[in-house]
Design a protein around this motif. Structure first.
Motif, PDB file in Angstrom:
ATOM      1  N   PRO A 120      -1.831   4.868   6.043  1.00 43.62           N
ATOM      2  CA  PRO A 120      -2.610   3.649   5.785  1.00 43.62           C
ATOM      3  C   PRO A 120      -3.225   3.100   7.062  1.00 43.62           C
ATOM      4  CG  PRO A 120      -0.264   3.191   5.734  1.00 43.62           C
ATOM      5  CD  PRO A 120      -0.379   4.670   5.884  1.00 43.62           C
ATOM      6  N   CYS A 121      -4.296   2.351   6.855  1.00 46.13           N
ATOM      7  CA  CYS A 121      -4.985   1.691   7.956  1.00 46.13           C
ATOM      8  C   CYS A 121      -5.132   0.210   7.621  1.00 46.13           C
ATOM      9  CB  CYS A 121      -6.355   2.323   8.178  1.00 46.13           C
ATOM     10  SG  CYS A 121      -7.215   1.715   9.649  1.00 46.13           S
ATOM     11  N   ASP A 164      -0.524   4.499   0.608  1.00 44.07           N
ATOM     12  CA  ASP A 164      -1.207   5.608   1.265  1.00 44.07           C
ATOM     13  C   ASP A 164      -0.273   6.306   2.250  1.00 44.07           C
ATOM     14  OD1 ASP A 164      -3.532   5.013  -0.105  1.00 44.07           O
ATOM     15  OD2 ASP A 164      -4.274   3.671   1.468  1.00 44.07           O
ATOM     16  N   ILE A 198      -7.449  -0.975   4.433  1.00 48.99           N
ATOM     17  CA  ILE A 198      -8.761  -0.384   4.213  1.00 48.99           C
ATOM     18  C   ILE A 198      -8.592   1.106   3.950  1.00 48.99           C
ATOM     19  CG2 ILE A 198      -9.972  -2.134   5.561  1.00 48.99           C
ATOM     20  CD1 ILE A 198      -9.984  -0.240   7.924  1.00 48.99           C
ATOM     21  N   GLU A 199      -9.671   1.874   3.981  1.00 42.99           N
ATOM     22  CA  GLU A 199      -9.601   3.294   3.671  1.00 42.99           C
ATOM     23  C   GLU A 199      -8.558   3.984   4.548  1.00 42.99           C
ATOM     24  OE1 GLU A 199     -11.123   5.262   1.395  1.00 42.99           O
ATOM     25  OE2 GLU A 199     -11.791   3.379   0.484  1.00 42.99           O
ATOM     26  N   PRO A 200      -7.681   4.818   3.955  1.00 41.11           N
ATOM     27  CA  PRO A 200      -6.621   5.459   4.746  1.00 41.11           C
ATOM     28  C   PRO A 200      -7.186   6.456   5.748  1.00 41.11           C
ATOM     29  CG  PRO A 200      -6.696   6.373   2.541  1.00 41.11           C
ATOM     30  CD  PRO A 200      -7.646   5.213   2.552  1.00 41.11           C
ATOM     31  N   ASP A 229      -3.479   1.684  13.029  1.00 38.27           N
ATOM     32  CA  ASP A 229      -2.926   2.886  12.408  1.00 38.27           C
ATOM     33  C   ASP A 229      -1.469   2.576  12.067  1.00 38.27           C
ATOM     34  OD1 ASP A 229      -1.869   5.291  11.694  1.00 38.27           O
ATOM     35  OD2 ASP A 229      -2.631   6.416  13.415  1.00 38.27           O
ATOM     36  N   LYS A 246      -6.628  -3.645   8.575  1.00 35.60           N
ATOM     37  CA  LYS A 246      -7.682  -4.373   9.275  1.00 35.60           C
ATOM     38  C   LYS A 246      -7.308  -5.841   9.388  1.00 35.60           C
ATOM     39  CE  LYS A 246     -12.620  -5.483   9.079  1.00 35.60           C
ATOM     40  NZ  LYS A 246     -13.876  -5.323   8.312  1.00 35.60           N
ATOM     41  N   ASN A 276       0.845  -1.180   0.000  1.00 36.81           N
ATOM     42  CA  ASN A 276       0.000   0.000   0.000  1.00 36.81           C
ATOM     43  C   ASN A 276       0.886   1.237   0.000  1.00 36.81           C
ATOM     44  OD1 ASN A 276      -1.555   2.231   1.609  1.00 36.81           O
ATOM     45  ND2 ASN A 276      -3.136   0.811   0.897  1.00 36.81           N
ATOM     46  N   GLU A 336      -7.257  10.044   7.860  1.00 34.96           N
ATOM     47  CA  GLU A 336      -7.073  11.459   7.551  1.00 34.96           C
ATOM     48  C   GLU A 336      -6.630  12.162   8.837  1.00 34.96           C
ATOM     49  OE1 GLU A 336     -10.528  13.192   5.870  1.00 34.96           O
ATOM     50  OE2 GLU A 336     -10.667  11.728   4.220  1.00 34.96           O
ATOM     51  N   GLU A 374      -8.364  -2.822  13.871  1.00 30.12           N
ATOM     52  CA  GLU A 374      -7.783  -1.872  12.923  1.00 30.12           C
ATOM     53  C   GLU A 374      -6.521  -1.272  13.512  1.00 30.12           C
ATOM     54  OE1 GLU A 374     -10.613   0.990  11.631  1.00 30.12           O
ATOM     55  OE2 GLU A 374     -12.016  -0.517  10.811  1.00 30.12           O
TER      56      GLU A 374
END
Length: 884
Positions: free
Chosen positions: A799-800, A796, A846-848, A818, A802, A794, A850, A816
């Motif tokens: 990134p995150c 990102d 999964i979705e990064p 960080d 899971k 990844n 913010e 999850e």
């Protein structure tokens, strides 16, 4: 033959014409006497060739649509069935037995039998049957053995549904066609050359043929493409359903072992390792490719190792192997079969449909035959039951005068029961009953007879149901064949779309180019003159003269272009990046012109002019720039009255690049003393746009596939492979891949990647963050071997991750992480941090997140990486803080 004999034969031929005159017949009698009364040879010529051609087409070279076999193959299988006792037979014995049916001798039978055996479908072989990979022949027929395979016994033979005819000598019977219930023709393929006709049908995959047959029976569309026993790659974009005019491009499978070694592991259909190596050595001798040596380690599987010189690019060599050797071949198709005693051209789909229809008809025929047998069984079993149960057999014990009267008495005994039967009771039925042994009366079991009749009735109903649902029955038949024999018959040939390889781009520079500027000669044999560059013997070269004339020609040993040569180089057709910067004088005393142009859209051996073409024109400055570089020139003018500024600068970067026919702009009207280069400036043209075509798994500059990015000189492409390795590539050649890369993008040395991998030795999942180092070598970034594998990568910023748990921890809620807070960015050689000690079912990004970059995160990025192995105690403490 005497001269008058020739004349007589000519007159005899003319005499066949109905309009021949009596004078001609008289002359015939005079010349030949009794010869004129014999058969006319010319009449025989009219029929013999057609008879011969028809015989070869129908009886030797072209397969029959019904069973997919040539006559010799059909006779071999029939002979083997006659000999079959479950054990192997000597091939010599099979050949001899087949000669009862085949009129063309043992050689043709032996060759056809070996070819059938090598297809590994109908014949179970024992001994040395040769090798289709190496081209080694089979041992002598007296040393090798064969028997019919179980598959052949199941789908090829059934004497009850076979149509028979007399053999060539009338002594035996042979099948007209065998009742094959399988698309055998498409599975085996065929190649035959007849008189004025040829047939070439390529082999197809066993399981795919069954799937296509089922699809056809279900009313669905299907596609069929060849599958070759030698494996390799195939491009079937021009297959044309196997009809005339179609073709299939086949390639060997070539892999890069390392930068100095290539391995050929599968070869094109129709080639052997020996012929393939010969073609490679021949290309090397001609200078088309450059290799060090070849090792052939082929045994059960193909393994040809090609060792390269250290300075040779392996990707370019692979392209050259496809372009100049038999590593790539084109196979033409011509699907011709015998149908209704005539040759007929049919597509592969039509052949399959015809095979499926015939299979359905044969199954219907078999079911009808079985139904008749069951009905006869039911009829006689019922007759026999009543005969004994109602004691009609006692009529045999009575003192009757004649046997005829006994039979009539028995027939009358069945009168009360005739309505129970499905057909009339005949005298033959009664006679058959009386032939039963007397002891059977005492042993006859009524209960057992009833059970047998019920079983026959149940089977009759089942057969009738199959006949009423013959399509479903046929589908089930195919499914059973696939289940029983389909294992191990998976597709061997990989279907791919091939890229077009331009020979001029991949040929090795096997020549050196020289020039004699004063005398105007250019060529590869001028070894005493000025060396220009390396080239190949198929390259084009461009030569520009001082007067502005230029030519594009194929490189020669020695070629005259004209005196005062200013520039010689290898010419790349349609090259828009190479820019020519020119300063020229227009005519003897004209203006000084300047221009920038690309030379494209030219024709070989034609004269062009880079100036306006005014007589007396002369080039004063010329530079050729492969990447559109520019320069700043210091131009010194000749002194003249009232001319104050004698030195002016010319910046080519201010000029637009135009076509080769452009005249240019006026630079000055004054005469020039000399021109000096002041400064060289980098490229002013656009970067190179590079695309990746997933269909052919190649990089290209032609806009095919997905755009990667625009690259300036010196910029690299990052390629990340699914096996956890990566490398950087240039854009100056077309890179090829053996598998689809995970990441292919412009390389950024500061970009951070997060990687999850499974460590096979530790049996845990690990997480690491790093930036890829600059290298052209293929380097791993996860541990190698021991079952380690890359899970996910990844890019990102935050990134995150899971984690879904499994096994004994399956009830635990997903977690999850960080990633930025969990682990710092370190080197690519670092092992990383273990994610968890619990049983993991799935790990995915999964979705990064913010968030603003924290000071803590900045400090973590600046941490040193002295030890590539993370401290296990640190891992534990951080995992605990995350609730692990």
């Amino acid at each position: 033959m005497r001269l008058d004999d020739f004349e007589a034969d000519e007159l005899l031929s003319e005499g066949d014409d109905k309009n021949s005159t009596p004078d001609q017949h008289a002359k015939i009698e005079k010349l030949t006497g009794e010869a004129a009364k014999k058969n006319h040879i010319s009449g025989m010529y009219k029929d013999w060739f057609l008879d011969y051609a028809s015989y070869v087409i129908l009886e030797r070279a072209v397969p029959h649509l019904d069973d997919g076999l040539k006559p010799v193959q059909r006779r071999i299988l029939h002979a083997m069935k006659r000999l079959d006792d479950g054990r192997y037979n000597k091939v010599a014995n099979i050949i001899g037995y087949t000669m009862q049916y085949h009129p063309h001798g043992d050689a043709s039978i032996g060759d056809a039998l070996v070819q059938l055996g090598q297809k590994d479908l109908l014949i179970d072989t024992q001994g040395n049957w040769g090798n289709i990979l190496t081209g080694d022949g089979a041992a002598a027929p007296r040393y090798i053995e064969a028997r019919l395979s179980k598959f052949a016994l199941d789908v090829v033979f059934n004497p009850k549904t076979t149509e028979w005819m007399l053999s060539y000598d009338g002594r035996n019977q042979e099948p007209v066609t065998l009742p094959v219930k399988f698309p055998l023709l498409l599975a085996q393929g065929v190649e035959g050359i007849a008189v004025g006709l040829a047939s070439k049908i390529l082999p197809h995959n066993f399981n795919e043929l069954i799937d296509a047959s089922i699809s056809y029976l279900k009313g669905k569309d299907f596609e069929l493409y060849p599958d070759f026993p030698t494996g390799g790659l195939a491009d079937c974009s021009k297959y044309n359903d196997g009809l005339r005019g179609g073709s299939v491009r086949v390639r060997a499978k070539i892999q890069k072992v390392d930068r100095k070694t290539l391995a050929i592991t599968e070869i094109p259909y129709g080639k052997t390792t020996t012929s393939l190596i010969d073609s490679i050595l021949k290309a090397n001798d001609k200078g088309k490719i450059k290799i060090k040596k070849i090792d052939d380690n082929t045994a059960e599987n193909v393994e040809i190792l090609i060792h390269l010189h250290p300075d040779v690019n392996p990707d370019m060599t692979i392209d050259a192997l496809y372009a100049f050797t038999d590593c790539e071949m084109s196979i033409s198709t011509n699907a011709c079969v015998i149908y209704e005693d005539k040759p007929r051209f049919m597509g592969i789909k039509d052949i399959l449909r015809a095979s499926v229809n015939r299979t359905k008809d044969l199954l219907t025929m078999e079911l009808n035959i079985r139904l008749r047998e069951l009905e006869e069984d039911w009829h006689f079993s019922s007759l026999e039951k009543i005969f004994f149960e109602e004691r009609i057999y006692r009529e045999l014990e009575k003192d009757t005068e004649t046997w005829e009267m006994v039979l009539e008495a028995i027939e009358r005994g069945f009168d009360p029961y005739r309505k129970l039967f499905r057909r009339e009771i005949t005298r033959e039925d009664v006679v058959k009953l009386t032939e039963k042994p007397v002891r059977k009366i005492s042993k006859f079991d009524i209960k057992k007879a009833d059970e047998h009749i019920k079983a026959v009735e149940a089977e009759i109903e089942q057969v009738k149901h199959h006949l009423a649902h013959i399509v479903d029955y046929t589908i089930n038949y195919y499914q059973n064949i696939k289940k029983k024999y389909g294992k191990g018959r998976e597709r061997k040939t990989e279907l791919r779309s091939f890229d077009t390889i331009e020979a001029t781009k991949v040929v090795v520079a096997n020549e050196k180019l020289y020039v004699n500027r004063a005398e105007g000669f250019v060529g590869t044999s001028l070894k005493k003159d000025e060396y220009v560059c390396e080239c190949s013997d198929i390259d084009d070269i461009i030569v520009i003269l001082k007067n502005g004339k230029y030519y594009i020609r194929k490189v020669q040993d020695k070629d005259f272009f004209g005196k005062d040569i200013m520039y010689v180089g290898v010419y790349t057709r349609n090259d828009k990046r190479t820019i020519y910067n020119v300063v020229y004088r227009d005519g003897l005393n004209g203006n000084i012109m300047m221009k920038r142009c690309a030379i494209t859209g030219t024709t070989r051996d034609k004269e062009y002019d880079i100036t306006k073409g005014t007589p007396g024109s002369q080039i004063l400055w010329l530079s050729v720039n492969p990447n559109g570089e520019t320069e700043v020139l210091k131009v010194y003018l000749k002194p003249r009255p009232r001319l104050r500024n004698l030195i002016i600068e010319l910046d080519f970067g201010q000029l637009a690049v135009k076509g080769r026919n452009s005249q240019g702009n006026i630079f000055t009207r004054y005469a020039i003393h000399k021109i000096v280069l002041k400064e060289k400036i980098t490229s002013t043209v656009e970067g190179v746009k590079v695309w990746y075509d997933p269909e052919v798994m190649r990089l290209n500059l032609e806009g095919q596939g997905e755009l990667i990015d625009e690259f300036m000189p010196g910029e690299k492409i990052l390629i990340v492979n699914p096996d956890g390795s990566y490398f950087l590539a240039n854009t100056d050649y077309s890179l090829r891949f053996d598998e689809q890369p995970l990441i292919i993008e412009k390389y950024d040395q500061n970009k951070v990647y997060s990687v999850v991998y499974y460590d096979g030795s530790q049996k845990y999942y690990y997480l690491k963050r790093f930036s890829f180092e600059s290298t052209e070598k293929i380097l791993p970034f996860i541990p190698e071997g021991d079952g380690s594998k890359l899970v996910s990568i990844n890019a990102d910023i935050y990134p995150c991750l899971k984690i879904t748990f499994g096994g004994k921890h399956a009830n635990r809620e997903p977690e999850e992480i960080d990633v930025d807070a969990f682990i710092a960015v370190k080197g690519q050689r670092a092992k990383g941090k273990r994610i968890t000690t619990l049983t993991v079912k799935k790990v995915e990004f999964i979705e990064p997140l913010e968030k603003e970059k924290s000071a803590f995160a900045n400090n973590k990025e600046n941490e040193s990486d002295n030890d590539p192995e993370e401290n296990e105690n640190d891992n534990t403490s951080e995992q605990m803080s995350l609730g692990l």
